[in-house]
Design a protein around this motif. Structure first.
Motif, PDB file in Angstrom:
ATOM      1  N   ARG A  28     -19.132  15.015 -38.051  1.00 19.19           N
ATOM      2  CA  ARG A  28     -17.959  13.636 -38.265  1.00 19.19           C
ATOM      3  C   ARG A  28     -18.177  12.911 -39.330  1.00 19.19           C
ATOM      4  NH1 ARG A  28     -17.871   9.583 -33.535  1.00 19.19           N
ATOM      5  NH2 ARG A  28     -19.650   8.378 -34.007  1.00 19.19           N
ATOM      6  N   GLY A  29     -17.189  11.981 -40.020  1.00 20.29           N
ATOM      7  CA  GLY A  29     -17.961  11.065 -40.935  1.00 20.29           C
ATOM      8  C   GLY A  29     -18.491  11.045 -42.210  1.00 20.29           C
ATOM      9  N   ARG A  80     -12.871   5.180 -44.527  1.00 20.56           N
ATOM     10  CA  ARG A  80     -11.744   5.354 -43.727  1.00 20.56           C
ATOM     11  C   ARG A  80     -12.277   6.280 -42.384  1.00 20.56           C
ATOM     12  NH1 ARG A  80      -6.418   3.507 -45.858  1.00 20.56           N
ATOM     13  NH2 ARG A  80      -6.906   2.604 -48.020  1.00 20.56           N
ATOM     14  N   THR A  81     -12.644   5.835 -41.335  1.00 16.76           N
ATOM     15  CA  THR A  81     -12.936   7.187 -40.121  1.00 16.76           C
ATOM     16  C   THR A  81     -12.257   6.564 -38.992  1.00 16.76           C
ATOM     17  OG1 THR A  81     -15.421   5.762 -40.058  1.00 16.76           O
ATOM     18  CG2 THR A  81     -15.028   6.987 -41.628  1.00 16.76           C
ATOM     19  N   ASP A  82     -13.219   8.267 -37.945  1.00 21.98           N
ATOM     20  CA  ASP A  82     -12.438   7.531 -36.576  1.00 21.98           C
ATOM     21  C   ASP A  82     -13.558   6.111 -36.012  1.00 21.98           C
ATOM     22  OD1 ASP A  82     -10.689   9.548 -36.783  1.00 21.98           O
ATOM     23  OD2 ASP A  82     -12.305  11.093 -36.042  1.00 21.98           O
ATOM     24  N   ARG A 108     -11.997   2.684 -37.316  1.00 22.07           N
ATOM     25  CA  ARG A 108     -10.753   3.174 -36.344  1.00 22.07           C
ATOM     26  C   ARG A 108     -10.769   2.416 -35.120  1.00 22.07           C
ATOM     27  NH1 ARG A 108      -8.542   8.162 -37.040  1.00 22.07           N
ATOM     28  NH2 ARG A 108      -7.200   7.455 -38.935  1.00 22.07           N
ATOM     29  N   SER A 109     -11.993   3.298 -34.762  1.00 16.59           N
ATOM     30  CA  SER A 109     -11.985   3.471 -32.827  1.00 16.59           C
ATOM     31  C   SER A 109     -12.011   1.672 -32.096  1.00 16.59           C
ATOM     32  CB  SER A 109     -13.596   4.081 -32.434  1.00 16.59           C
ATOM     33  OG  SER A 109     -14.699   3.687 -32.939  1.00 16.59           O
ATOM     34  N   ASP A 142      -9.353  -0.220 -38.859  1.00 11.52           N
ATOM     35  CA  ASP A 142      -8.185   0.486 -39.708  1.00 11.52           C
ATOM     36  C   ASP A 142      -7.377  -0.870 -40.227  1.00 11.52           C
ATOM     37  OD1 ASP A 142      -7.471   0.092 -36.955  1.00 11.52           O
ATOM     38  OD2 ASP A 142      -6.170   1.510 -37.241  1.00 11.52           O
TER      39      ASP A 142
END
Length: 259
Positions: free
Chosen positions: A12-13, A188-190, A193-194, A198
């Motif tokens: 990811r990312g 801008r990654t999960d 955001r988590s 964001d």
């Protein structure tokens, strides 16, 4: 001649973007890690140049042994990039013991054992590069009242990672292995955001992992022993909120960061 690259935290990312970029290069073999017991099923990861190493958890005490047990014994890595990370949000009013333990283990403990086993196993040697993905948040100098306190484990574990990288660079210089610390950019990654970051993406100049990967890969191409043990922002100061008030204006790209 085939070049071999190892990417830890590849699903990811930034790690996922790095995996895809290096897999697209000719004569390049990518060894990519996942914490899962099976490789990712996404078609975007299906490349004949990518070999998945499974059950690799950077926060596990046996991560080094598990890693080298899955690498072909003849492998000589040109570059090893440790991009795995964990961010647990905290405040002064609500610190979290378990989150801090995981952040320190992931950022500053696991990399020591990974690099130790890669070197002792003969996978890293002359002209190899180790890139530790840190963050500008690990710079004590850049911390400023403009951004306030809190997030103790996140900031301090990255500062600890910076020290780990500096010490590794001293141990490995004579072996010809260059060690770099990098702030790849606000992304801008999960993960961001988590933790609610964001809401800062637009004002903070956040970029996509693919954009961060392009600048990081270009930096790695030019990275060598002349910069070993140094701490850099390949994209410069553009997404570092305190850079202007602490370091001033008209800063270079890439930017060497203060500890």
């Amino acid at each position: 001649m085939t070049v071999s690259v190892l990417i830890l935290g590849a699903t990811r990312g930034l790690g996922a973007s790095l995996t895809k970029l290096y897999a697209s290069k000719p004569f390049t073999t990518v060894f990519a890690t996942t914490r899962s017991s099976t490789p990712p099923s996404s078609p975007s990861f299906n490349s004949k140049n990518v070999y998945w190493l499974v059950d690799i958890d950077i926060a596990s005490p046996d991560v080094g042994q598990k890693l080298i047990s899955q690498l072909p014994s003849s492998t000589k890595l040109s570059t090893a990039i440790i991009s795995a990370g964990y961010f647990g949000i905290e405040t002064f009013d609500d610190p979290d013991w378990e989150k801090e333990l995981q952040m320190y283990t992931t950022s500053a403990i696991g990399p020591v054992f990974i690099v130790h086993h890669l070197v002792k196993g003969g996978f890293l040697g002359q002209r190899s590069k180790v890139i530790l993905v840190s963050s500008e948040s690990g710079s004590i100098t850049l911390r400023h009242e403009k951004e306030g306190g809190g997030n103790y484990g996140h900031h301090a574990s990255k500062a600890a990672l910076n020290m780990v990288g500096k010490l590794l660079s001293l141990d490995l210089r004579e072996k010809g292995v260059a060690v770099g610390l990098v702030h790849p950019g606000f992304m801008r990654t999960d993960m961001t955001r988590s933790v609610g970051f964001d809401k800062y993406w637009d004002d903070g100049g956040a970029v996509t992992p693919d954009e961060a990967t392009e600048s990081l890969a270009s930096f790695i191409d030019d990275f060598d022993l002349s910069k070993t043990g140094q701490y850099w922002a390949p994209r410069g100061p553009r997404d570092i909120g305190t850079a202007d008030v602490v370091l001033g204006k008209d800063l270079p790209i890439p930017l060497e960061l203060p500890w």
